[in-house]
Design an enzyme around this catalytic site. Structure first.
Site, short mmCIF file in Angstrom:
data_model
loop_
_atom_site.label_atom_id
_atom_site.label_comp_id
_atom_site.label_asym_id
_atom_site.label_seq_id
_atom_site.Cartn_x
_atom_site.Cartn_y
_atom_site.Cartn_z
N SER A 143 0.66 -1.26 -0.11
CA SER A 143 -0.11 0.08 -0.07
C SER A 143 0.78 0.95 0.01
O SER A 143 1.91 1.30 0.72
CB SER A 143 -0.93 -0.09 1.19
OG SER A 143 -1.79 1.04 1.30
N HIS A 166 -2.64 7.35 -4.54
CA HIS A 166 -2.67 6.19 -3.66
C HIS A 166 -2.69 4.78 -4.63
O HIS A 166 -3.26 4.90 -5.61
CB HIS A 166 -3.85 6.35 -2.84
CG HIS A 166 -4.39 4.96 -2.40
ND1 HIS A 166 -5.43 4.09 -2.93
CD2 HIS A 166 -4.01 4.20 -1.29
CE1 HIS A 166 -5.74 3.02 -2.22
NE2 HIS A 166 -4.91 2.91 -1.31
N GLY A 221 -4.79 -5.16 14.63
CA GLY A 221 -3.78 -5.00 15.59
C GLY A 221 -2.48 -4.82 14.75
O GLY A 221 -1.39 -5.12 15.32
N GLY A 222 -2.54 -4.16 13.72
CA GLY A 222 -1.25 -3.66 12.86
C GLY A 222 -0.57 -2.64 13.41
O GLY A 222 -0.98 -1.92 14.67
N HIS A 236 2.00 12.04 -1.25
CA HIS A 236 1.94 13.41 -1.06
C HIS A 236 2.90 14.44 -1.78
O HIS A 236 3.85 14.72 -0.95
CB HIS A 236 1.59 13.73 0.28
CG HIS A 236 0.34 13.25 0.85
ND1 HIS A 236 -0.82 13.35 0.66
CD2 HIS A 236 0.26 12.03 1.89
CE1 HIS A 236 -1.77 12.69 1.11
NE2 HIS A 236 -0.95 11.86 2.09
N ASN A 290 -2.93 0.45 -4.00
CA ASN A 290 -2.73 -0.99 -3.04
C ASN A 290 -3.20 -2.08 -3.89
O ASN A 290 -4.10 -2.21 -4.64
CB ASN A 290 -4.10 -0.51 -1.87
CG ASN A 290 -4.22 -1.83 -0.98
OD1 ASN A 290 -5.01 -2.55 -1.52
ND2 ASN A 290 -3.33 -2.04 -0.12
N VAL A 291 -2.42 -3.01 -3.68
CA VAL A 291 -2.55 -4.52 -4.45
C VAL A 291 -2.44 -5.52 -3.00
O VAL A 291 -1.59 -5.51 -2.10
CB VAL A 291 -1.84 -4.71 -5.50
CG1 VAL A 291 -2.27 -3.98 -6.58
CG2 VAL A 291 -0.22 -4.45 -4.91
N ARG A 292 -3.25 -6.23 -2.83
CA ARG A 292 -3.36 -7.31 -1.81
C ARG A 292 -3.88 -8.72 -2.03
O ARG A 292 -4.76 -8.86 -2.93
CB ARG A 292 -4.08 -6.55 -0.65
CG ARG A 292 -5.43 -6.17 -0.93
CD ARG A 292 -6.41 -5.36 0.08
NE ARG A 292 -7.70 -4.92 -0.29
CZ ARG A 292 -7.95 -4.10 -1.12
NH1 ARG A 292 -7.08 -2.89 -1.47
NH2 ARG A 292 -9.17 -3.84 -1.48
N HIS A 347 -6.61 7.63 -16.73
CA HIS A 347 -7.86 6.40 -16.91
C HIS A 347 -7.31 5.62 -18.32
O HIS A 347 -7.65 4.49 -18.23
CB HIS A 347 -9.02 7.30 -17.08
CG HIS A 347 -9.65 7.60 -15.77
ND1 HIS A 347 -10.23 6.49 -15.17
CD2 HIS A 347 -9.72 8.70 -14.99
CE1 HIS A 347 -10.60 7.21 -13.94
NE2 HIS A 347 -10.23 8.37 -13.86
#
Length: 306
Positions: free
Chosen positions: A94, A108, A260-261, A98, A110-112, A147
């Site tokens: 992630s 931003h 709990g990260g 800025h 994120n890949v998960r 895009h």
């Protein structure tokens, strides 16, 4: 590759983190990423990297995490309640960037990957992620480039992928209490297990691999535009919207806190400086008003309006 191979996913994500950090350091030319490795008492850990006070990037965070637990947090099972109570592994990259110059958008990505298991049942897995762009001063050519690159990431995997995940992004990155989008969108997908593991994993890789080609040309085009205190003030004001979304709605933030990260790594997405102003709207006819009138509206960005 039709069988689940979490080690292949982890290797890709670590390489992606390295590639993005190397590219951002090269673009900034001044600062380097500071790295912190951390362990989670309940299982797993991660590698957090933050570049601060650069020439181009005021703050950029690129995090890798791989955590395990005995029960999926509520944010992960809210849309699939049948998975509540399963053990899980979750890993991903992630990042939030800025920039210093208000003419360069915040971005931003994120890949998960999630894997949920329960004794006596088949494992359940899915991929998620995407990328989105948050400009302060809009440029139509930048939005079109963004895009079109997003569509190029989707096209090999399904004729409806771009339209589906573009719409999902528009709907997800929407600040309900402000009744406005966070930016011009991009892609957002979750719970993806289409066809087979190899197909879904390939799509996640395509999204990760297309982030730099989507973002860096915009940075390079806008980073040297002169700006003054007025533009900077508006940038800090609009960053407030970014903070509001991340703390109120973002599923990744909620998952990290509920599981709990590491708090410092979860909240690295927040900008280093931000402003709020009571009941303010930009004067009509200004570049600031143009952001609201043209760019913070649902739109097909693949073609210029002319």
């Amino acid at each position: 590759m039709t069988t689940i191979d979490i080690n292949v996913v982890k290797a890709y994500l670590l390489n992606l983190q390295d590639a993005i950090c190397t590219a951002l350091e090269s673009e900034d030319g001044k600062e380097k990423f500071r790295e912190d490795s951390w362990q989670r008492p309940e299982g797993g850990g991660g590698i957090s990297r933050v570049l601060a006070e650069g020439d181009i990037f005021e703050q950029a965070g690129v995090n890798f995490s791989h955590v395990q637990g005995k029960n999926l947090p509520p944010s992960a099972s809210a849309h699939r309640p049948e998975l509540a109570g399963r053990s899980f592994q979750a890993l991903g990259v992630s990042l939030v960037i800025h920039p210093r110059n208000p003419y360069v958008p915040t971005s931003h990505c994120n890949v998960r990957f999630f894997l949920a298991k329960k004794a006596g049942a088949n494992p359940v897995w899915w991929f998620g992620g995407g990328f989105d762009l948050t400009p302060y001063y809009g440029f139509e050519e930048d939005a079109i480039h963004w895009h079109r690159t997003a569509k190029a990431a989707c096209d090999p995997f399904g004729p409806d992928y771009y339209a589906r995940f573009k719409q999902w992004c528009d709907e997800y990155f929407f600040i309900k209490h402000r009744n406005e989008p966070r930016g011009i969108g991009g892609l957002f997908f979750d719970d993806l297990s289409d066809n087979n593991f190899a197909h879904a994993f390939g799509f996640m890789q395509s999204v990760g691999d297309h982030f730099l080609p989507a973002y860096l040309p915009i940075v390079q085009k806008r980073k040297n535009i002169p700006f003054g205190e007025g533009e900077r003030d508006f940038q800090l004001y609009r960053r407030g919207r970014y903070v509001e979304f991340n703390l109120v709605y973002d599923r990744g933030t909620l998952f990290g806190l509920q599981s709990g990260g590491r708090t410092e790594s979860i909240l690295m997405s927040l900008p280093p400086l931000v402003k709020w102003r009571y009941n303010w709207t930009p004067p009509l006819g200004t570049p600031e008003a143009r952001l609201y009138e043209i760019f913070l509206k649902p739109r097909d960005w693949l073609v210029a309006k002319g």
